[in-house]
Design a protein around this motif. Structure first.
Motif, PDB file in Angstrom:
ATOM      1  N   UNK A 181       0.830  -1.209   0.000  1.00 38.76           N
ATOM      2  CA  UNK A 181       0.000   0.000   0.000  1.00 38.76           C
ATOM      3  C   UNK A 181       0.861   1.253   0.000  1.00 38.76           C
ATOM      4  N   UNK A 182       1.840   1.304   0.880  1.00 34.19           N
ATOM      5  CA  UNK A 182       2.645   2.513   1.046  1.00 34.19           C
ATOM      6  C   UNK A 182       3.430   2.864  -0.214  1.00 34.19           C
ATOM      7  N   UNK A 183       3.840   1.860  -0.958  1.00 36.68           N
ATOM      8  CA  UNK A 183       4.609   2.104  -2.175  1.00 36.68           C
ATOM      9  C   UNK A 183       3.711   2.560  -3.319  1.00 36.68           C
ATOM     10  N   UNK A 184       2.487   2.050  -3.381  1.00 36.22           N
ATOM     11  CA  UNK A 184       1.655   2.240  -4.574  1.00 36.22           C
ATOM     12  C   UNK A 184       0.530   3.255  -4.427  1.00 36.22           C
ATOM     13  N   UNK A 185       0.098   3.580  -3.203  1.00 39.18           N
ATOM     14  CA  UNK A 185      -1.098   4.408  -3.041  1.00 39.18           C
ATOM     15  C   UNK A 185      -0.927   5.796  -3.640  1.00 39.18           C
ATOM     16  N   UNK A 186       0.182   6.472  -3.334  1.00 43.13           N
ATOM     17  CA  UNK A 186       0.366   7.816  -3.875  1.00 43.13           C
ATOM     18  C   UNK A 186       0.542   7.771  -5.390  1.00 43.13           C
ATOM     19  N   UNK A 187       1.101   6.672  -5.899  1.00 48.22           N
ATOM     20  CA  UNK A 187       1.264   6.529  -7.348  1.00 48.22           C
ATOM     21  C   UNK A 187      -0.099   6.433  -8.017  1.00 48.22           C
ATOM     22  N   UNK A 188      -1.008   5.659  -7.434  1.00 52.07           N
ATOM     23  CA  UNK A 188      -2.376   5.574  -7.964  1.00 52.07           C
ATOM     24  C   UNK A 188      -3.017   6.949  -7.971  1.00 52.07           C
ATOM     25  N   UNK A 189      -2.828   7.700  -6.887  1.00 55.46           N
ATOM     26  CA  UNK A 189      -3.411   9.036  -6.806  1.00 55.46           C
ATOM     27  C   UNK A 189      -2.816   9.955  -7.865  1.00 55.46           C
ATOM     28  N   UNK A 190      -1.492   9.913  -8.048  1.00 60.24           N
ATOM     29  CA  UNK A 190      -0.853  10.706  -9.100  1.00 60.24           C
ATOM     30  C   UNK A 190      -1.425  10.344 -10.467  1.00 60.24           C
ATOM     31  N   UNK A 237      -4.250   9.129 -11.220  1.00 56.68           N
ATOM     32  CA  UNK A 237      -5.653   9.529 -11.374  1.00 56.68           C
ATOM     33  C   UNK A 237      -5.811  11.034 -11.548  1.00 56.68           C
ATOM     34  N   UNK A 238      -4.720  11.785 -11.320  1.00 58.72           N
ATOM     35  CA  UNK A 238      -4.794  13.246 -11.438  1.00 58.72           C
ATOM     36  C   UNK A 238      -5.158  13.632 -12.868  1.00 58.72           C
ATOM     37  N   UNK A 239      -6.024  14.630 -13.034  1.00 62.59           N
ATOM     38  CA  UNK A 239      -6.482  14.984 -14.369  1.00 62.59           C
ATOM     39  C   UNK A 239      -5.491  15.799 -15.179  1.00 62.59           C
ATOM     40  N   UNK A 240      -4.428  16.284 -14.531  1.00 56.40           N
ATOM     41  CA  UNK A 240      -3.522  17.204 -15.210  1.00 56.40           C
ATOM     42  C   UNK A 240      -2.136  17.123 -14.600  1.00 56.40           C
ATOM     43  N   UNK A 241      -1.108  17.371 -15.435  1.00 58.72           N
ATOM     44  CA  UNK A 241       0.268  17.444 -14.936  1.00 58.72           C
ATOM     45  C   UNK A 241       0.482  18.673 -14.071  1.00 58.72           C
ATOM     46  N   UNK A 242      -0.488  19.593 -14.086  1.00 59.76           N
ATOM     47  CA  UNK A 242      -0.337  20.847 -13.335  1.00 59.76           C
ATOM     48  C   UNK A 242      -0.730  20.726 -11.867  1.00 59.76           C
TER      49      UNK A 242
END
Length: 435
Positions: A352-361, A363-368
């Motif tokens: 979880x700790x390795x992948x959760x923030x990656x999933x959130x990134x 899912x982000x709609x924009x590079x901004x």
């Protein structure tokens, strides 16, 4: 294709190691801060509650500062990029403030003031350094990059313990100088080698800015009336809450829930060992030590597994393993059984700790908005650190200490259900795209 892939891989590996170095230096100061500032406060304060409140001040500041500064960096446009200007200013200032802490210990107001300033500055750039990962690293490789960062962060516990063991008693001021020096060296290396204006994420943000300006011009509007390059934190949060897809909102809920379970398992381990296992305070305090090694060993393999079977599926497997380990630890309620349960649980939590923030990134709609999302992840995890021990502690009041690990497992299972729902929504969205 074959001529360009190796340089790209080399660049991604290089930035991963540099970000890991920066996070290692930052977390070295935080872990040493957590270990050695309470004794300085105890020289002036007898109340454990007040000491705990002052030590928790950094978490409270982080809830407000991290998403705001991450959001500010998202909208920054300079020849050096959008992250580095904050790091080359913030890290040396934080290192200087950290260095001053033992010299301010003679006066409680001065000590608290320096603590506040350090916590404010150090929290400000914490998500910014981590945001370099999605800026430079392709989405499919972000898990292994984040695994390297998590490993570096975990190693700082050992570094802080060694400094405490070998230096503090004889040279207390020098002990604080060592993490400060690590931070200064890391930002020197980062500042001399990284220009995040060249990162794919920054270039994508510039392209979105240009597209907005072109769209405004085509519609006869002034470029200043185009969508802002940096959507505010409030706008980003409202977008997450109002999105009919709910994937991002459910991910934030999962981060809060699993953060609660993980934090409770760490914060309440010592009283659990004393009350349920009959251990001394010292022996109970050592229950978690082997699990730190288990986490380090599991972090990178979970990133590789995520690339093979998917991040959400890997997270669900790891979270389920954590919950099962807690439940089985109750069945084998001995010191050895508890250590094994914590080790297996830590290995599962790594997924979880390795992948959760990656999933959130991803899912982000924009590079901004990558910096903002890094800040929101930090808020969700910090929220779990605040809610979890209190929630599980309340459950312990009802069920007793012997069932504490089961209480932790219940909270973790709720997190599994949230991730399972995200996985179902993403599978449905992929099916709709294919049609």
């Amino acid at each position: 294709m074959s001529t360009t892939a190796p340089p790209v891989r080399h660049a991604q590996t290089r930035i991963t190691l540099l970000v890991a170095l920066a996070v290692f230096a930052q977390e070295s100061t935080w872990n040493f801060y957590d270990a050695q500032v309470p004794p300085l406060l105890r020289e002036h304060i007898t109340s454990a509650a007040l000491v705990g409140f002052l030590m928790g001040m950094d978490n409270l500041l982080g809830v407000f500062v991290q998403p705001w500064l991450g959001n500010r960096s998202d909208g920054t446009r300079t020849s050096w990029g959008r992250r580095m200007p904050y790091l080359v200013v913030g890290m040396p200032v934080a290192a200087l403030l950290f260095l001053v802490i033992p010299h301010a210990a003679a006066s409680l107001p001065l000590l608290v003031g320096v603590m506040f300033c350090y916590a404010l500055v150090a929290n400000a750039f914490k998500p910014i350094a981590e945001s370099l990962v999605p800026d430079f690293v392709a989405p499919e490789k972000r898990s292994r990059a984040n695994a390297a960062v998590k490993i570096a962060s975990s190693l700082t516990v050992i570094v802080a313990a060694l400094i405490s063991l070998l230096v503090v008693d004889e040279h207390p001021a020098l002990a604080f100088a060592i993490p400060s020096a690590l931070m200064l060296v890391s930002i020197l290396v980062l500042g001399l080698t990284v220009r995040d204006s060249r990162s794919p994420g920054y270039q994508a943000a510039l392209a979105e800015d240009a597209a907005d300006a072109a769209g405004a011009a085509q519609d006869g509007r002034d470029a200043a009336d185009a969508a802002p390059a940096r959507p505010g934190v409030r706008r980003v949060v409202l977008d997450i809450v109002r999105d009919p897809d709910r994937s991002r909102l459910l991910m934030m809920i999962a981060i809060l829930l699993f953060g609660s379970a993980w934090s409770a398992s760490r914060a309440l381990a010592t009283p659990y060992g004393m009350e349920a296992l009959g251990l001394s305070r010292g022996d109970a305090g050592g229950l978690l030590l082997p699990s730190g090694v288990a986490f380090l060993l599991a972090a990178y393999p979970t990133a590789l597994l995520a690339e093979r079977i998917g991040r959400l599926r890997t997270m669900m497997i790891g979270m389920s393993l954590f919950a099962a380990a807690m439940a089985l630890g109750t069945v084998a309620q001995t010191p050895a059984g508890t250590v094994v349960a914590f080790c297996v649980g830590a290995a599962g939590a790594a997924a979880f700790l390795v992948n959760a923030v990656v999933v959130l990134w991803n899912l982000a709609p924009s590079a901004r908005v990558m910096g903002t999302y890094a800040g929101l992840y930090a808020v969700g995890w910090a929220g779990g650190g605040f809610v979890g021990p209190a929630l599980v502690g309340g459950m312990v009041d009802l069920t007793g200490w012997t069932l504490m690990l089961v209480d932790v497992a219940v909270v973790a299972v709720l997190g599994v259900l949230a991730v399972a729902r995200v996985e179902a929504l993403q599978r449905r969205a992929d099916t709709a795209k294919a049609v």
